[in-house]
Design a protein around this motif. Structure first.
Motif, short mmCIF file in Angstrom:
data_model
loop_
_atom_site.label_atom_id
_atom_site.label_comp_id
_atom_site.label_asym_id
_atom_site.label_seq_id
_atom_site.Cartn_x
_atom_site.Cartn_y
_atom_site.Cartn_z
N ARG A 1 0.92 -1.88 -0.02
CA ARG A 1 0.10 0.13 -0.14
C ARG A 1 1.10 1.21 0.11
NH1 ARG A 1 -5.25 -0.92 0.30
NH2 ARG A 1 -6.25 -2.52 0.97
N ARG B 1 -3.12 3.35 -0.82
CA ARG B 1 -3.50 2.93 -1.65
C ARG B 1 -3.44 1.58 -1.88
NH1 ARG B 1 -3.54 7.31 -6.56
NH2 ARG B 1 -3.66 5.73 -7.00
N PRO B 2 -3.70 0.62 -2.70
CA PRO B 2 -3.15 -0.94 -3.04
C PRO B 2 -2.42 -0.99 -3.88
CG PRO B 2 -5.16 -1.45 -3.63
CD PRO B 2 -5.27 0.39 -3.05
#
Length: 440
Positions: free
Chosen positions: A151, A156-157
């Protein structure tokens, strides 16, 4: 010394306390539950397979895309005259900021150590340097490409891909010279995957509930014959217990009276014979009704002269002291002779027993018409209002009778696709109309 008393299991006691109907209903619930569990196991297994397949698919797509990017970027890496890696051409040719592309060099003194040779100036995916170094070390240690799910700093991935590269003139057993680490935004694929997971989960839940409902319906249909058989058995036992209790008590009273010598032996024998004959007829009626209710009685349909059968029944009936008139036409019906004979006899017996006032002979009129209609009409007091609506149910004829005669007659009518109705006759008494199918 007495042995301790064994305690009975409450579950076993509860098992014995259940009625047969309750056990069948419990079996139905268990079948429904087993059906639902079996469906749930299959659906969950398929759902897990679909979810894992989709998870591997989107990761492989991202890895394949980053592998193509890093492979093309490797062709832009150069070395100077001193053998040092030059990333200038790469930085000038490729926008290494988005997607972020980092070049790591392997520490000569520490084969597992890596250092940053080139890093994006303004990466569009902000990850910590520790993530990039971790991916580089893993790739160097494995001497192969490696990919990870991580992340960004804002959560956010991202997908991290590390590909090792080697010096141009390095030996075959030499380790990597460095590692290219690429990042890809996984927010879109991850969101699509999460939506798939929720859709599959909801679909599985709906299908499990649907399978449970279907299993409940199917198990209900499966146990319906058993419940019907149990109901018929309970009805038969209730009929037998209800109808045999009175004559059995009369026999016992008669036997006790005879033992005390309070009555003449010949009179005792006559009364015993009458009770035995009545009990025999009662048992015969109970068995006939039970066979009709269970469907085991075979209806041997054949052409039958209804007018002749009625005349024979009247001739054999004990009508002494009563008036029975017969008005018949030549009528051929398609029916079972034995069952129709019993139905006609029951209707005539009912009229002789209840179709007159106390102390007054019965006046019965029996008519047979060509359309297969048999009418038995008496001049008695008529049908009691309290039993008119349930006249053909057992225990409903009143006046101390068993209530099986009319019930059996009704069953015989329905077994032949006919009807039996009751109403008020022209002379004020009861009128029973039996309709049977005629021969074409």
């Amino acid at each position: 010394m007495t042995s301790p008393r064994r305690r009975r299991s409450p579950w076993r006691s509860r098992e014995h306390a259940l009625t047969p109907t309750a056990r069948v209903l419990r079996l139905r619930r268990r079948i429904s539950l087993l059906f639902a569990l079996t469906s749930a196991v299959g659906l969950v297994a398929m759902a897990l397979l679909a979810v894992r397949s989709d998870s591997s698919r989107w990761r492989e797509q991202l890895d394949h895309s980053m592998d193509a990017d890093t492979s093309w970027a490797l062709g832009l890496l150069e070395t100077d005259e001193d053998g040092r890696l030059d990333t200038g051409v790469l930085a000038e040719t490729v926008n290494t900021d988005c997607p972020p592309l980092t070049v790591l060099l392997v520490d000569a003194d520490d084969p597992d150590g890596v250092s940053v040779q080139h890093a994006p100036a303004k990466a569009c995916l902000d990850v910590s340097r520790a993530v990039v170094l971790e991916a580089g070390r893993a790739s160097v240690h494995a001497d192969d490409t490696r990919a990870f799910d991580r992340r960004t700093r804002d959560g956010r991935p991202v997908r991290v891909f590390a590909q090792p590269f080697y010096a141009p003139e390095a030996a075959d057993d030499a380790g990597p010279q460095g590692v290219l680490v690429a990042l890809a935004d996984a927010s879109g694929p991850r969101a699509d995957h999460d939506r798939l997971v929720w859709a599959v989960t909801g679909g599985c839940a709906v299908l499990v509930l649907l399978s449970a409902a279907v299993g409940h319906v199917l198990s209900g249909r499966a146990v319906r014959p058993a419940l019907a058989a149990l109901g018929q058995q309970e009805a038969f036992l209730a009929d037998a217990a209800h109808d045999l209790r009175t004559p059995a008590a009369s026999l016992r009273t008669l036997a006790e009276t005879a033992l005390r010598g309070e009555t003449d032996s010949a009179d005792v024998h006559r009364r015993t014979l009458r009770l035995a004959e009545g009990m025999g007829e009662l048992v015969d009626g109970l068995l006939t009704r039970a066979r009709l209710m269970s469907g085991t009685a075979t209806v041997a349909r054949q052409p039958l002269r209804l007018d002749q059968l009625v005349e024979a029944v009247v001739d054999e009936a004990p009508v002494a002291g009563h008036r029975v008139r017969v008005d018949v036409e030549d009528t051929v019906v398609v029916a079972d002779p034995d069952l129709v004979r019993r139905a006609v006899g029951n209707l005539l017996g009912n009229a002789l027993a209840h179709g007159h006032a106390p102390g007054v002979p019965a006046d019965v009129l029996i008519t047979v018409s060509r359309d297969g209609t048999l009418t038995v009409e008496d001049a008695g007091p008529g049908l009691p209002p309290e039993i008119a609506g349930a006249l053909f149910e057992r225990f409903r004829s009143g006046s101390g009778s068993t209530g099986l005669g009319l019930s059996i007659a009704s069953w015989v009518a329905h077994a032949h696709d006919g009807t039996l109705t009751a109403g008020r006759g022209e002379r004020g008494g009861a009128r029973f109309v039996l309709r049977l199918p005629t021969q074409d």
